[in-house]
Design an enzyme around this catalytic site. Structure first.
Site, PDB file in Angstrom:
ATOM      1  N   GLY A  28       0.585  -1.145  -0.212  1.00 32.32           N
ATOM      2  CA  GLY A  28       0.190   0.038  -0.317  1.00 32.32           C
ATOM      3  C   GLY A  28       0.960   1.704  -0.065  1.00 32.32           C
ATOM      4  O   GLY A  28       1.106   1.386  -0.656  1.00 32.32           O
ATOM      5  N   ARG A  54      -2.740  14.859  -0.719  1.00 36.74           N
ATOM      6  CA  ARG A  54      -3.180  14.735   1.027  1.00 36.74           C
ATOM      7  C   ARG A  54      -3.552  15.886   1.467  1.00 36.74           C
ATOM      8  O   ARG A  54      -4.779  15.769   2.081  1.00 36.74           O
ATOM      9  CB  ARG A  54      -1.997  14.523   1.291  1.00 36.74           C
ATOM     10  CG  ARG A  54      -1.248  13.618   1.362  1.00 36.74           C
ATOM     11  CD  ARG A  54      -0.201  12.698   1.621  1.00 36.74           C
ATOM     12  NE  ARG A  54       0.513  11.609   1.561  1.00 36.74           N
ATOM     13  CZ  ARG A  54       1.501  11.318   1.848  1.00 36.74           C
ATOM     14  NH1 ARG A  54       2.953  11.570   1.850  1.00 36.74           N
ATOM     15  NH2 ARG A  54       2.114  10.146   1.570  1.00 36.74           N
ATOM     16  N   GLU A 114      -4.319   7.746   1.018  1.00 35.47           N
ATOM     17  CA  GLU A 114      -3.278   8.960   0.395  1.00 35.47           C
ATOM     18  C   GLU A 114      -2.546   8.741   1.182  1.00 35.47           C
ATOM     19  O   GLU A 114      -1.893  10.032   1.842  1.00 35.47           O
ATOM     20  CB  GLU A 114      -3.314  10.301   0.518  1.00 35.47           C
ATOM     21  CG  GLU A 114      -4.512  10.479  -0.991  1.00 35.47           C
ATOM     22  CD  GLU A 114      -4.371  10.066  -2.092  1.00 35.47           C
ATOM     23  OE1 GLU A 114      -3.214   9.816  -2.320  1.00 35.47           O
ATOM     24  OE2 GLU A 114      -5.509  10.999  -3.246  1.00 35.47           O
TER      25      GLU A 114
END
Length: 401
Positions: free
Chosen positions: A135, A259, A379
């Protein structure tokens, strides 16, 4: 506009854009969001409305047909859209990360080919870093792009593509060892490939398969998918920026924008949860008076409002830092971390205020309760944000012993 989460210093144009989006959210998104979400139905009419507003071109420069607005304007619009339904903000976020990467890093030919059509929403973007076995550890990517004459052949499996089915342009990060000797740092041997495809599921072009939608706890409506490349051939002129080995830096630049976007989503969802909580607290009566008049509930509302205000301020600061051309990974990490954690807490408090009704699908807070957790991992997880923040702080406050 409400008292909370105001932004000082906006131009008349920025205020008009944000106000227009807020009106659209109140009239076109909030009334239908919960029904669409429960059916896991793609919000086609809402997306067409966003196209008409020009939102798909919000940050794309005017020379390519966009509005040429700042990251701050975009983040404030995302905050409003997430207040209505977070899934809709995901549809435009991935589009904008790809548009931003093209604007910042693309060749002139790539900008000319894609940005005007992206501004109109005709080309819809998605980007892909994650894989089934990784991830946030981007350096562990195993998907490969190998040069073959005037083309690259891509192989590998990607995971968690927002807009995987509806997008027509995917920025895919792969390992490409061409020109990079053995022992090169992993992040220096990655390349971003611009992959064009047909919308839909199944084999959407030779060598590229989008298996179908992943069934999720929340964040429904928007399609989240896998992406499987098996001998996918991409022209050499579809390497972002024209040079291999720059993909990691290009993606991280895009993720900084992402983000700020996730922070804005957290702010929007938290605002909506506060609105629902403060409204319900004035309607529900116990022991002869509205529960809003009980001190325990007032304390909850006070804490919720303070968190909404603090998260908004940090998000605005991170966006303005990026707009000024400065490095903003510290501020974006802090904003994303705080806004997502506070969002979860504000939603849970609104859920508690609703009592048993918060558990009913008839009430909007039930949907928000399932949506908020996605922001804790999207994110980059909270733990990844804290690693980034900690490293940057040690750079800034290096011990001079």
């Amino acid at each position: 506009m409400t008292r909370l989460a105001q932004t000082s210093g906006l131009t008349d144009v920025q205020q008009e854009i944000v106000s227009t989006v807020r009106d659209f959210v109140d009239k076109e998104i909030i009334p239908v969001a919960t029904g669409l979400e429960h059916r896991d139905e793609y919000p086609t009419e809402i997306v067409e409305g966003l196209k008409e507003l020009g939102l798909f071109g919000l940050m794309i420069p005017e020379e390519y047909g966009g509005l040429g607005e700042s990251l701050l304007t975009y983040a404030l619009c995302v905050e409003e859209i997430a207040r209505g339904w977070m899934s809709v903000s995901g549809i435009i976020n991935t589009h904008f990360i790809v548009a931003y990467m093209l604007k910042q890093h693309g060749t002139q030919e790539q900008k000319d080919a894609f940005l005007p059509r992206m501004a109109l929403g005709e080309v819809r973007g998605a980007f892909s870093m994650s894989e089934p076995g990784l991830g946030s550890d981007v350096s562990a990517i195993t998907s490969k792009g190998v040069r073959d004459g005037e083309e690259y052949v891509l192989d590998g499996q990607k995971m968690w593509l927002t807009n995987g089915g509806t997008s027509t342009l995917v920025a895919v990060l792969c390992r490409s060892d061409e020109g990079h000797p053995e022992g090169t740092a992993p992040h220096k041997s990655m390349t971003t490939f611009l992959v064009e495809k047909e919308p839909g599921f199944g084999e959407v072009r030779p060598g590229l398969t989008i298996p179908g939608k992943i069934d999720k706890m929340g964040y429904k409506g928007v399609d989240t998918t896998e992406l499987i490349m098996d001998g996918l051939r991409i022209p050499a002129n579809r390497v972002l920026g024209g040079t291999t080995g720059r993909g990691f830096y290009q993606m991280m630049d895009g993720v900084e924008v992402g983000r700020v976007n996730v922070a804005a989503r957290g702010c929007g969802v938290a605002q909506r949860a506060f609105e629902l909580g403060v409204s319900y607290a004035q309607q529900r009566r116990t022991f002869g008076k509205p529960i809003a008049q009980h001190q325990a509930i007032q304390f909850k509302l006070a804490e919720m409002a303070t968190k909404v205000e603090a998260a908004h301020a940090m998000m605005v600061n991170a966006a303005r830092k990026k707009d000024s051309g400065e490095r903003n990974d510290l501020e974006a990490g802090m904003a994303k971390y705080l806004a997502s954690e506070y969002c979860k807490e504000v939603v849970e408090d609104a859920f508690r205020i609703h009592g048993g009704y918060g558990f009913s699908k008839e009430y909007e807070i039930e949907r928000l309760y399932r949506e908020a957790p996605m922001l804790l991992i999207g994110e980059g997880t909270a733990e990844i944000q804290k690693m980034i923040i900690g490293r940057r702080l040690l750079e800034e406050y290096r011990f001079q012993g």
